[in-house]
Design an enzyme around this catalytic site. Structure first.
Site, PDB file in Angstrom:
ATOM      1  N   CYS A 184       0.829  -1.209   0.000  1.00 45.94           N
ATOM      2  CA  CYS A 184       0.000   0.000   0.000  1.00 45.94           C
ATOM      3  C   CYS A 184       0.865   1.260   0.000  1.00 45.94           C
ATOM      4  CB  CYS A 184      -0.929   0.001   1.213  1.00 45.94           C
ATOM      5  SG  CYS A 184      -0.034   0.159   2.788  1.00 45.94           S
ATOM      6  N   ARG A 219      12.147  -5.637   6.118  1.00 45.43           N
ATOM      7  CA  ARG A 219      13.018  -5.400   4.959  1.00 45.43           C
ATOM      8  C   ARG A 219      14.500  -5.404   5.328  1.00 45.43           C
ATOM      9  NH1 ARG A 219      11.708  -3.128   0.133  1.00 45.43           N
ATOM     10  NH2 ARG A 219      13.372  -1.599   0.327  1.00 45.43           N
TER      11      ARG A 219
END
Length: 574
Positions: free
Chosen positions: A88, A122
């Site tokens: 998103c 990440r």
């Protein structure tokens, strides 16, 4: 089949049509092309008419023999109901661009799940210096509940800023507020809260209206983050660097230590990295980024906006670089040296290239011998689907599928198509800044005539060629790949490895296909630079030679998931 039979690794993009001629003489490549054609047709025919009409524009079989360049549809809404791998707008803003800034207090204003989603997944590495802050391992959130949604969360946000600043000594260099979907829906004015907090606490507070529903993917969040960084951070400090050759490394997020390895190579060449946006970056470094000589763009999609806006405001040129794969590193270093046009620097660059290549030559040859002939599929974000194809080619592997989660057409086709890209209503939701030169800080290194001359000789100067030009004939280029298409193409083309993101990795592995994560490197890395190429080859070979997932029998193949028994009827009504 080896890639060398399809296209020469060093061939220029304009000569890529030669791939079709080479493929025609290679039966193995023709088999893969035929399988790709059949699979593409089968997948599209599985859709009902409306979905077919939409998806066929996102699925392209590369054909360099056509007179008219192929066009792909990208950066449009995913069809409702299709299981997309996209993220998103909030994920692109907070998770990608802002999260790696190590001395900033990044607060998620929204439910706790949104903050947790972008917490550490990440693997942005950051170093902790003596007396300095490293907030990357933390996740800060206002933890909005039902009552906050009903009555508003502005007071809670202000309190969170106050508490966050009090927690750390020294104090964070800035407060960055990222809003999520509920915040946009109820109308909390995060910009007013940020202004009030900045006045009261004396710390730069910046609000990012990056509600998840904005735009069509995380790409919108990149744009929003870029806008606020250029507006509120870059250009704030005018400390001049003392080095002769200074660059900014844009679109490098130091996943698995990639940025450190890239900086090591640049420093060895005599090129000083002034600011990294944003892996292991600091607010102070970003604030003086405009004083560097040149911008280097690694991930084009996430940071190209800043590269362009710094060109408008400060006259800085940028070069699209690729530090994935030995050939990509060498090509990028030579382009940088050519831009600075210094004989001593060029000689030093050649020394470093020769030294680094010699150091890994034996190991790389070992891995190439064992990986040659393997096939791969790539579906990741940024420029990674492009960059890693080059490294796979060096290892003797070929790519059968490549695509992006959130790319725009220019990421596929090159920046020459930008003027023909139609701006739809979703893209218009994102503010487009039109900036003027900053008086006293705008400086051109070359005259317009000289710059055009350099563009003809330096590949990547103010330009990105896109992915398709270096792809082989017959391979598939797919935008916004979904779960159904992933499974069907893997079944038909049977790649040895699928380089993916976190959402599809485990689906692939449970289906018996090795999947390597290129968003977090599966807790490995670095994969950038010369040493990174060896690390990548090692981890890939390790996965291919220990096919653990293929040894697992799913429980539904051993025993039924539903059990029951049929009762004889008595013939009487109950």
């Amino acid at each position: 089949m080896t890639v060398e039979t399809l296209i020469k690794p060093d061939a220029a993009p304009a000569a890529s049509s030669a791939a079709g001629t080479a493929a025609a003489s290679n039966p193995a490549s023709l088999d893969i092309q035929a399988a790709a054609t059949a699979a593409l047709s089968e997948v599209l025919e599985s859709y009902e008419a409306k979905v077919f009409k939409n998806r066929k524009k996102h699925l392209i079989q590369v054909d360099h023999t056509l007179e008219t360049p192929q066009e792909i549809t990208a950066n449009t809404r995913t069809i409702p109901g299709i299981l997309s791998h996209r993220g998103c707008c909030y994920a692109g803003c907070k998770g990608v661009v802002l999260g790696p800034i190590k001395d900033a207090l990044v607060i998620t204003h929204g439910p706790i799940g949104c903050a947790f989603y972008t917490w550490g997944t990440r693997r942005h590495k950051a170093s902790t210096e003596e007396g300095k802050l490293n907030l990357v391992p933390y996740s800060f959130s206002t933890d909005m509940r039902e009552t906050d949604i009903v009555f508003g969360g502005e007071k809670k946000l202000f309190k969170a800023i106050e508490e966050g600043l009090a927690l750390f000594s020294p104090q964070p260099a800035a407060v960055l507020i990222c809003s999520t979907c509920p915040v946009g829906l109820i109308g909390d004015d995060i910009h007013a809260v940020a202004a009030r907090a900045e006045a009261q606490f004396g710390v730069k507070c910046i609000a990012f209206s990056c509600e998840g529903y904005k735009g069509v993917s995380q790409s919108a969040g990149h744009h929003i983050a870029n806008n606020q960084l250029i507006r509120r951070v870059i250009g704030e400090t005018d400390d001049k660097p003392s080095s002769r050759f200074t660059v900014n490394l844009l679109g490098e997020y130091n996943i698995g230590g990639d940025g450190w390895e890239t900086e090591r190579i640049l420093t060895r060449c005599g090129i000083d990295v002034l600011a990294v946006m944003t892996g292991n970056g600091t607010v102070a470094d970003i604030s003086r980024a405009h004083t560097a000589d040149l911008n280097l763009v690694q991930c084009h999609r996430s940071i190209n906006y800043i590269a362009e806006m710094m060109q408008d405001q400060y006259g800085m040129d940028w070069i699209k670089v690729n530090f994935i794969g030995t050939k990509g590193v060498a090509k990028s270093l030579r382009a940088i040296a050519a831009y600075f046009d210094d004989a001593e620097l060029s000689a030093r660059v050649e020394e470093v290239i020769a030294s680094e290549e010699a150091e890994i030559a034996e190991e790389l040859a070992y891995y190439r011998e064992r990986l040659t002939g393997r096939t791969a599929a790539l579906y990741v974000g940024g420029s990674r689907s492009h960059h890693y194809q080059n490294l796979l080619r060096e290892l003797g592997m070929s790519t059968v599928i490549a695509g992006y989660e959130f790319a725009h057409r220019d990421d596929y086709e090159g920046r020459e198509v930008m003027d023909s890209i139609k701006v739809d209503a979703d893209s218009k939701n994102i503010e487009e800044l039109h900036l003027e030169p900053v008086e006293g800080k705008y400086r051109l290194r070359f005259s317009p005539e000289k710059l055009e001359e350099l563009k003809a000789s330096i590949e990547g100067l103010d330009y990105y060629e896109g992915m398709i030009k270096e792809m082989d004939n017959g391979t598939l280029m797919i935008d916004d790949l979904n779960h159904f298409e992933t499974e069907e193409f893997v079944r038909a083309l049977q790649p040895d490895v699928f380089f993916s993101g976190i959402k599809d990795k485990y689906v692939l592995q449970k289906g018996g296909t090795l999947s390597r994560q290129l968003h977090s490197y599966d807790y490995k890395g670095p994969y950038a630079g010369y040493a990174g190429a060896v690390n990548f080859a090692h981890d890939l070979l390790m996965g291919l030679t220990v096919p653990a997932w293929q040894m697992i029998t799913p429980p539904w193949k051993r025993e039924p998931l539903l059990q029951g028994e049929m009762l004889a009827s008595t013939g009487e009504e109950e």
